[in-house]
Design a protein around this motif. Structure first.
Motif, PDB file in Angstrom:
ATOM      1  N   VAL A 120       0.754  -1.508   0.065  1.00 22.59           N
ATOM      2  CA  VAL A 120      -0.004  -0.042  -0.103  1.00 22.59           C
ATOM      3  C   VAL A 120       0.702   1.260   0.038  1.00 22.59           C
ATOM      4  O   VAL A 120       0.638   2.169  -0.836  1.00 22.59           O
ATOM      5  CB  VAL A 120      -1.053  -0.054   1.234  1.00 22.59           C
ATOM      6  N   VAL A 121       1.850   1.273   0.816  1.00 25.65           N
ATOM      7  CA  VAL A 121       2.853   2.411   1.212  1.00 25.65           C
ATOM      8  C   VAL A 121       3.317   2.702  -0.462  1.00 25.65           C
ATOM      9  O   VAL A 121       3.654   3.767  -0.811  1.00 25.65           O
ATOM     10  CB  VAL A 121       3.789   2.411   2.078  1.00 25.65           C
ATOM     11  N   THR A 122       3.886   1.452  -0.884  1.00 25.56           N
ATOM     12  CA  THR A 122       4.810   1.666  -2.304  1.00 25.56           C
ATOM     13  C   THR A 122       3.925   2.035  -3.317  1.00 25.56           C
ATOM     14  O   THR A 122       4.228   3.037  -4.170  1.00 25.56           O
ATOM     15  CB  THR A 122       5.248   0.309  -2.495  1.00 25.56           C
ATOM     16  N   ASP A 123       2.638   1.651  -3.436  1.00 23.80           N
ATOM     17  CA  ASP A 123       1.662   2.189  -4.556  1.00 23.80           C
ATOM     18  C   ASP A 123       1.289   3.558  -4.445  1.00 23.80           C
ATOM     19  O   ASP A 123       1.491   4.362  -5.452  1.00 23.80           O
ATOM     20  CB  ASP A 123       0.466   1.209  -4.363  1.00 23.80           C
ATOM     21  N   LEU A 124       1.119   3.954  -3.154  1.00 18.89           N
ATOM     22  CA  LEU A 124       0.899   5.375  -2.928  1.00 18.89           C
ATOM     23  C   LEU A 124       2.001   6.144  -3.301  1.00 18.89           C
ATOM     24  O   LEU A 124       1.962   7.179  -3.946  1.00 18.89           O
ATOM     25  CB  LEU A 124       0.478   5.676  -1.460  1.00 18.89           C
ATOM     26  N   GLY A 125       3.231   5.833  -2.989  1.00 22.70           N
ATOM     27  CA  GLY A 125       4.404   6.621  -3.408  1.00 22.70           C
ATOM     28  C   GLY A 125       4.676   6.877  -4.869  1.00 22.70           C
ATOM     29  O   GLY A 125       4.943   7.809  -5.536  1.00 22.70           O
ATOM     30  N   LYS A 126       4.255   5.523  -5.462  1.00 21.25           N
ATOM     31  CA  LYS A 126       4.747   5.414  -6.799  1.00 21.25           C
ATOM     32  C   LYS A 126       3.561   6.457  -7.611  1.00 21.25           C
ATOM     33  O   LYS A 126       3.549   6.837  -8.745  1.00 21.25           O
ATOM     34  CB  LYS A 126       4.505   4.189  -7.559  1.00 21.25           C
ATOM     35  N   GLN A 127       2.398   6.510  -6.960  1.00 24.56           N
ATOM     36  CA  GLN A 127       1.265   7.276  -7.825  1.00 24.56           C
ATOM     37  C   GLN A 127       1.679   8.759  -7.668  1.00 24.56           C
ATOM     38  O   GLN A 127       1.412   9.407  -8.612  1.00 24.56           O
ATOM     39  CB  GLN A 127      -0.136   6.885  -6.959  1.00 24.56           C
ATOM     40  N   VAL A 128       2.268   9.171  -6.541  1.00 28.67           N
ATOM     41  CA  VAL A 128       2.708  10.642  -6.480  1.00 28.67           C
ATOM     42  C   VAL A 128       3.794  10.852  -7.607  1.00 28.67           C
ATOM     43  O   VAL A 128       3.373  11.865  -8.319  1.00 28.67           O
ATOM     44  CB  VAL A 128       3.319  10.896  -5.263  1.00 28.67           C
ATOM     45  N   THR A 129       4.591   9.893  -7.888  1.00 28.01           N
ATOM     46  CA  THR A 129       5.685  10.178  -8.851  1.00 28.01           C
ATOM     47  C   THR A 129       4.834  10.217 -10.485  1.00 28.01           C
ATOM     48  O   THR A 129       5.120  11.127 -11.089  1.00 28.01           O
ATOM     49  CB  THR A 129       6.513   8.884  -8.918  1.00 28.01           C
ATOM     50  N   HIS A 130       3.905   9.378 -10.501  1.00 27.12           N
ATOM     51  CA  HIS A 130       3.291   9.341 -11.814  1.00 27.12           C
ATOM     52  C   HIS A 130       2.327  10.494 -12.088  1.00 27.12           C
ATOM     53  O   HIS A 130       2.245  11.097 -13.347  1.00 27.12           O
ATOM     54  CB  HIS A 130       2.422   8.028 -12.036  1.00 27.12           C
ATOM     55  N   PHE A 131       1.569  11.111 -11.080  1.00 26.91           N
ATOM     56  CA  PHE A 131       0.808  12.329 -11.049  1.00 26.91           C
ATOM     57  C   PHE A 131       1.873  13.384 -11.425  1.00 26.91           C
ATOM     58  O   PHE A 131       1.362  14.304 -12.345  1.00 26.91           O
ATOM     59  CB  PHE A 131       0.227  12.716  -9.648  1.00 26.91           C
ATOM     60  N   LYS A 132       3.045  13.428 -11.014  1.00 23.75           N
ATOM     61  CA  LYS A 132       4.130  14.469 -11.423  1.00 23.75           C
ATOM     62  C   LYS A 132       4.889  14.225 -12.859  1.00 23.75           C
ATOM     63  O   LYS A 132       5.715  15.036 -13.051  1.00 23.75           O
ATOM     64  CB  LYS A 132       5.054  14.798 -10.221  1.00 23.75           C
ATOM     65  N   SER A 133       4.768  12.988 -13.162  1.00 28.77           N
ATOM     66  CA  SER A 133       5.405  12.796 -14.506  1.00 28.77           C
ATOM     67  C   SER A 133       5.145  13.922 -15.637  1.00 28.77           C
ATOM     68  O   SER A 133       3.984  14.521 -15.750  1.00 28.77           O
ATOM     69  CB  SER A 133       5.237  11.450 -14.950  1.00 28.77           C
ATOM     70  N   LYS A 134       6.268  14.179 -16.496  1.00 29.48           N
ATOM     71  CA  LYS A 134       5.916  15.201 -17.358  1.00 29.48           C
ATOM     72  C   LYS A 134       5.798  16.241 -17.142  1.00 29.48           C
ATOM     73  O   LYS A 134       5.159  17.060 -17.809  1.00 29.48           O
ATOM     74  CB  LYS A 134       4.892  14.583 -18.497  1.00 29.48           C
ATOM     75  N   GLY A 135       6.182  16.690 -15.974  1.00 34.97           N
ATOM     76  CA  GLY A 135       6.013  18.209 -15.507  1.00 34.97           C
ATOM     77  C   GLY A 135       4.755  18.817 -14.935  1.00 34.97           C
ATOM     78  O   GLY A 135       4.138  17.818 -14.749  1.00 34.97           O
ATOM     79  N   GLY A 136       4.509  19.798 -14.560  1.00 36.80           N
ATOM     80  CA  GLY A 136       3.661  20.527 -14.031  1.00 36.80           C
ATOM     81  C   GLY A 136       3.753  20.301 -12.358  1.00 36.80           C
ATOM     82  O   GLY A 136       4.580  19.702 -12.044  1.00 36.80           O
ATOM     83  N   THR A 137       2.837  20.939 -11.776  1.00 26.99           N
ATOM     84  CA  THR A 137       2.794  20.827 -10.279  1.00 26.99           C
ATOM     85  C   THR A 137       1.341  20.375  -9.805  1.00 26.99           C
ATOM     86  O   THR A 137       0.703  21.397  -9.074  1.00 26.99           O
ATOM     87  CB  THR A 137       3.204  22.343  -9.843  1.00 26.99           C
ATOM     88  N   PRO A 138       1.084  19.399  -9.976  1.00 29.44           N
ATOM     89  CA  PRO A 138      -0.337  18.842  -9.552  1.00 29.44           C
ATOM     90  C   PRO A 138      -0.559  18.856  -7.952  1.00 29.44           C
ATOM     91  O   PRO A 138       0.603  18.596  -7.424  1.00 29.44           O
ATOM     92  CB  PRO A 138      -0.434  17.548 -10.165  1.00 29.44           C
ATOM     93  N   ILE A 139      -1.754  19.138  -7.409  1.00 32.02           N
ATOM     94  CA  ILE A 139      -1.808  18.909  -6.198  1.00 32.02           C
ATOM     95  C   ILE A 139      -2.051  17.428  -5.939  1.00 32.02           C
ATOM     96  O   ILE A 139      -3.223  16.772  -6.404  1.00 32.02           O
ATOM     97  CB  ILE A 139      -2.985  19.716  -5.725  1.00 32.02           C
ATOM     98  N   THR A 140      -1.507  16.893  -5.215  1.00 32.01           N
ATOM     99  CA  THR A 140      -1.551  15.357  -4.762  1.00 32.01           C
ATOM    100  C   THR A 140      -2.198  15.080  -3.458  1.00 32.01           C
ATOM    101  O   THR A 140      -2.015  15.595  -2.716  1.00 32.01           O
ATOM    102  CB  THR A 140      -0.152  14.825  -4.821  1.00 32.01           C
TER     103      THR A 140
END
Length: 234
Positions: A120-140
């Motif tokens: 669960v912790v790993t999945d959460l961390g990976k998702q933050v990385t993917h939200f931020k991939s290809k630039g931008g400053t999304p609110i996670t």
């Protein structure tokens, strides 16, 4: 205030069996956060972009032309020339997005929490990385629900797996440790992290209660206010 996300989460358990392997439950919960953001009306920028259709909910949870791991809820700038879809009962339009402005990931810990906490912790961390991939400053935004029931029965197909407090720990025996892991290892990765504490046994008559309903509503409302403030600064 009656928050839609909290009501939708309750519906997963109340009056029916909860099937933990159903893959769309996080999506069903996450999409209501965007409705609640509109309902509290704390960000003029968010209100304008929702009502104009400039930003929409992407139910496919992908940005057009960008490969990335899907999240449970993504909201961002709409693809020019594509009309949004308005679903009855919802204010936030839907359609493909070119960017992610807000990304939401939901995890539900109903039973065997410590056994799955590393994943669960790993999945959460990976998702933050993917939200931020290809630039931008999304609110996670992370949302984790923790069960505090004194017993629980999971269901896989026709097989029932009740907790016994020994080989299969009761949720209440693991809840505090699960929360500690999340606070130490997952919460710092997100701009906003919402913990939902609930009580459900997944046995007839399938009742559901919040561990502390008033505090749950207050904590969630405060998180919405902070997300709104962040959105004003995007």
């Amino acid at each position: 205030m009656n928050y839609q996300l909290l009501a939708k989460f309750r519906e997963l358990f109340e009056g029916k069996q909860y099937r933990h392997r159903s893959s769309n439950q996080g999506d069903l919960v996450a999409m209501h956060l965007f409705e609640d953001l509109h309902a509290i009306d704390r960000s003029p920028r968010y209100q304008e972009r929702v009502e104009s259709g400039r930003s929409v909910l992407n139910t496919m949870n992908t940005r057009h032309g960008i490969k990335a791991r899907r999240g449970d809820g993504t909201f961002g700038e709409s693809v020019p020339g594509i009309e949004r879809t308005l679903k009855e009962g919802f204010v936030v339009g839907r359609g493909p997005t070119a960017t992610i402005e807000i990304g939401v990931e939901v995890k539900i810990l109903a039973k065997a929490m410590i056994k799955q906490i590393d994943r669960v912790v790993t999945d959460l961390g990976k998702q933050v990385t993917h939200f931020k991939s290809k630039g931008g400053t999304p609110i996670t935004v992370g949302i984790a629900a923790i069960n505090w029931a004194d017993h629980y029965c999971s269901i896989e197909g026709e097989k029932l797996w009740p907790t016994d407090g020994k080989s299969y720990k009761h949720p209440i025996q693991e809840a505090a440790e699960a929360e500690r892991h999340l606070r130490e290892r997952a919460v710092p990765e997100f701009d906003e992290f919402i913990l939902l504490h609930f009580i459900a046994t997944n046995e007839a008559p399938f009742t559901f209660t919040w561990k502390n309903e008033k505090r749950t509503a207050m904590d969630y409302g405060a998180a919405l206010a902070r997300i709104s403030a962040r959105y004003e600064k995007l």
